[in-house]
Motif scaffolding. Structure first.
Motif, PDB file in Angstrom:
ATOM      1  N   HIS A 389       0.852  -1.187   0.000  1.00  0.00           N
ATOM      2  CA  HIS A 389       0.000   0.000   0.000  1.00  0.00           C
ATOM      3  C   HIS A 389       0.888   1.237   0.000  1.00  0.00           C
ATOM      4  O   HIS A 389       1.826   1.347   0.802  1.00  0.00           O
ATOM      5  CB  HIS A 389      -0.906   0.008   1.230  1.00  0.00           C
ATOM      6  N   ALA A 454      -0.977 -18.396   9.622  1.00  0.00           N
ATOM      7  CA  ALA A 454      -1.272 -17.456   8.538  1.00  0.00           C
ATOM      8  C   ALA A 454      -2.118 -18.110   7.459  1.00  0.00           C
ATOM      9  O   ALA A 454      -3.008 -17.471   6.877  1.00  0.00           O
ATOM     10  CB  ALA A 454       0.030 -16.924   7.943  1.00  0.00           C
ATOM     11  N   ARG A 457      -5.686 -18.114   8.766  1.00  0.00           N
ATOM     12  CA  ARG A 457      -6.285 -16.781   8.898  1.00  0.00           C
ATOM     13  C   ARG A 457      -6.489 -16.105   7.552  1.00  0.00           C
ATOM     14  O   ARG A 457      -7.512 -15.462   7.327  1.00  0.00           O
ATOM     15  CB  ARG A 457      -5.403 -15.913   9.787  1.00  0.00           C
ATOM     16  N   LEU A 458      -5.521 -16.228   6.651  1.00  0.00           N
ATOM     17  CA  LEU A 458      -5.577 -15.516   5.373  1.00  0.00           C
ATOM     18  C   LEU A 458      -6.123 -16.373   4.238  1.00  0.00           C
ATOM     19  O   LEU A 458      -6.342 -15.865   3.141  1.00  0.00           O
ATOM     20  CB  LEU A 458      -4.178 -15.010   5.000  1.00  0.00           C
ATOM     21  N   LEU A 493       5.108 -11.982   5.458  1.00  0.00           N
ATOM     22  CA  LEU A 493       3.654 -12.069   5.623  1.00  0.00           C
ATOM     23  C   LEU A 493       2.996 -10.705   5.561  1.00  0.00           C
ATOM     24  O   LEU A 493       1.841 -10.582   5.135  1.00  0.00           O
ATOM     25  CB  LEU A 493       3.326 -12.754   6.943  1.00  0.00           C
ATOM     26  N   THR A 494       3.703  -9.650   5.959  1.00  0.00           N
ATOM     27  CA  THR A 494       3.108  -8.304   5.885  1.00  0.00           C
ATOM     28  C   THR A 494       2.893  -7.878   4.438  1.00  0.00           C
ATOM     29  O   THR A 494       2.050  -7.014   4.166  1.00  0.00           O
ATOM     30  CB  THR A 494       4.008  -7.266   6.583  1.00  0.00           C
ATOM     31  N   TYR A 495       3.664  -8.463   3.515  1.00  0.00           N
ATOM     32  CA  TYR A 495       3.511  -8.107   2.106  1.00  0.00           C
ATOM     33  C   TYR A 495       2.492  -8.989   1.406  1.00  0.00           C
ATOM     34  O   TYR A 495       2.298  -8.866   0.200  1.00  0.00           O
ATOM     35  CB  TYR A 495       4.849  -8.244   1.381  1.00  0.00           C
ATOM     36  N   ARG A 496       1.849  -9.901   2.150  1.00  0.00           N
ATOM     37  CA  ARG A 496       0.869 -10.805   1.518  1.00  0.00           C
ATOM     38  C   ARG A 496      -0.557 -10.314   1.688  1.00  0.00           C
ATOM     39  O   ARG A 496      -1.478 -10.946   1.209  1.00  0.00           O
ATOM     40  CB  ARG A 496       1.011 -12.199   2.140  1.00  0.00           C
ATOM     41  N   GLN A 497      -0.745  -9.172   2.369  1.00  0.00           N
ATOM     42  CA  GLN A 497      -2.080  -8.648   2.559  1.00  0.00           C
ATOM     43  C   GLN A 497      -2.567  -7.984   1.276  1.00  0.00           C
ATOM     44  O   GLN A 497      -1.907  -7.070   0.751  1.00  0.00           O
ATOM     45  CB  GLN A 497      -2.095  -7.608   3.706  1.00  0.00           C
ATOM     46  N   ALA A 500      -6.447  -3.251   0.799  1.00  0.00           N
ATOM     47  CA  ALA A 500      -7.622  -3.153   1.674  1.00  0.00           C
ATOM     48  C   ALA A 500      -8.794  -2.542   0.946  1.00  0.00           C
ATOM     49  O   ALA A 500      -8.625  -1.696   0.104  1.00  0.00           O
ATOM     50  CB  ALA A 500      -7.263  -2.343   2.911  1.00  0.00           C
TER      51      ALA A 500
END
Length: 500
Positions: A389, A454, A457-458, A493-497, A500
């Protein structure tokens, strides 16, 4: 008197150049000129070009029945590249060229009506494969600069039909002169876009460095004007230079496409407009030309305003993203082009671009936002490694004097990480197979537990999990770590979101 001649040339099928034997026979009967061997319209038109070129060069056009056979007959022949060898064959068969054996040479080139030898496409693949046979390639002088870098010893540049005949008869030696040497492949870094132009956006800069180090695909999402396109255009400045094998393959693709390519070691950067068709992206047409994915081979394919592309157009990227090549099938042939590119994309969060933007009001309804994002299919998103983002900068950020890091220093870290990957597995982390992933990217108990959580959850697919592990391995390489640690996996993992 000799009435038959055999001349060698090269056809064009993708980045391959199969050998073509051009057989010319002069026989008694009514004067005529026929070309056989699966010629297309542009090859059949050679009759008129060759006849005028011979007469205007001061040679005699035989008033006999001329039959030209292009063998093997099952390979389609297209383009004007056979003009020069057909003319040489006619001159040899009629005894106007006093040369006992034409087998040491191969000929390609278009003839003008004044007997000028004009430039053709796909000369580099022909030269490379000609050199492998030990022959010399006689071709237009305007094509020489494309070939000098890779096959200078096989190059015989000519400007006219008369000059070619004089060379074959030993009357005029032809050599590659220094002015034909290709321009330097070293680029002036001061004239290239630099990372120091980017203000703020530290998270996005970090993601670009990871993407460059492991050759990972990346998607930027954010309001308009936040620097997504600017940052994507700076990616080539931190990528490793092309090695000789990559440079040869990339240059061959550009030679086939007819585009100018100056053999720079900097990797290609292609940015097609969102109105591009599927054929423009992956290649095709009646002559099976390479598309943008092949022109970006070894470099970056940047798709700005990703949801604005038709969904069917985007979905054609799935196969080349996985296979690294594209196969164009036609009724009588299949053409394969390399297409190992790094995908960088950018998109707005909604049609107006201001979804959840604190400084602008978004007028899009929830249904419009959902429809806008659904233009990009799930399978394509699943093939992207990093989702980033790009927020709006705080007011006054551009007026602040900042000493941003330059591309040169970032490139050193990227080169060091790539060197580790080459020594460990022989390829970039993004290209690791499943078996290589098990061998070189093993996780300890803590990392495995985090990945399982993860996944639940994802809702991660097996492909997504593999890509997370690959990104983790790249982050560990940038950190000079032998093993993937918990902090590396957590950052990946923060880059797999998804946006939004």
């Amino acid at each position: 008197m000799q009435h038959f001649a055999l001349v060698y040339s090269r056809a064009r099928i993708g980045i391959n150049a199969p050998l073509i034997a051009i057989e010319v026979d002069l026989s008694n009967g009514l004067p005529g000129f026929s070309i056989v061997g699966l010629p297309e319209a542009s090859v059949r038109e050679s009759r008129d070009r060759v006849r005028s070129a011979l007469l205007n060069a001061g040679f005699e056009f035989p008033a006999r029945r001329i039959t030209v056979n292009l063998a093997p007959a099952d390979i389609p022949k297209e383009g004007s590249r056979f003009d020069l060898p057909i003319a040489i064959g006619i001159l040899a068969a009629s005894g106007q060229v006093r040369c006992q054996d034409l087998s040491p040479w191969e000929f390609v080139g278009e003839l003008g009506l004044t007997s000028e030898v004009r430039r053709i496409d796909a000369s580099l693949p022909a030269a490379i494969q000609c050199e492998n046979t030990g022959r010399k390639l006689v071709l237009p002088k305007s094509n020489a600069i494309e070939i000098f870098e890779f096959a200078p010893n096989t190059l015989i540049p000519v400007q006219s039909l008369s000059e070619t005949v004089a060379y074959l008869q030993g009357q005029q030696p032809l050599t590659v002169t220094p002015d034909l040497a290709a321009p330097s492949r070293d680029l002036d870094c001061d004239q290239q876009p630099d990372f120091s132009d980017i203000t703020g956006q530290h998270a996005a800069r970090r993601a670009l460095e990871i993407a460059a180090a492991g050759n990972h695909n990346l998607l930027f999402s954010g309001p308009p004007g936040t620097g997504k396109t600017l940052m994507a255009s700076r990616l080539p400045s931190i990528l490793p230079p092309l090695n000789r094998e990559e440079l040869l393959e990339t240059s061959s693709i550009y030679s086939v496409s007819g585009d100018s390519f100056h053999y720079h070691q900097q990797r290609p950067f292609r940015a097609p407009h969102h109105t591009a068709s599927a054929v423009a992206l992956v290649g095709g047409g009646s002559q099976a030309r390479p598309g943008e994915v092949s022109l970006a081979h070894g470099g970056v394919l940047f798709l700005d305003e990703l949801p604005e592309y038709p969904r069917k157009v985007l979905d054609v990227l799935r196969e080349p993203l996985e296979a690294g090549e594209i196969t164009i099938a036609r009724a009588n042939m299949k053409v394969r082009y390399p297409a190992r590119f790094q995908l960088i994309a950018a998109m707005n969060p909604c049609p107006c671009g201001y979804h959840k933007d604190p400084l602008h009001e978004c007028r899009c309804t929830p249904d419009q936002v959902v429809r806008y994002r659904n233009r990009v299919s799930g399978p394509l998103l699943d093939r992207i490694d990093l989702f980033v983002h790009v927020p709006r900068l705080p007011p006054g950020s551009l007026q602040q004097t900042q000493d941003n890091e330059k591309s040169a220093s970032i490139r050193q870290r990227v080169l060091a990480a790539r060197e580790q990957q080459q020594q460990r597995s022989g390829c970039c982390n993004a290209l690791l197979s499943v078996s290589a992933l098990r061998d070189h990217c093993s996780l300890d108990a803590a990392c495995s537990d985090l990945l399982v959580k993860a996944e639940a959850r994802l809702g991660l697919s097996p492909r997504a999990q593999h890509r997370i592990v690959k990104v983790s391995r790249t982050i560990a390489d940038l950190d000079h770590s032998e093993r993937i640690q918990l902090k590396h996996l957590s950052e990946a993992l923060t880059y797999r979101q998804l946006p939004a």
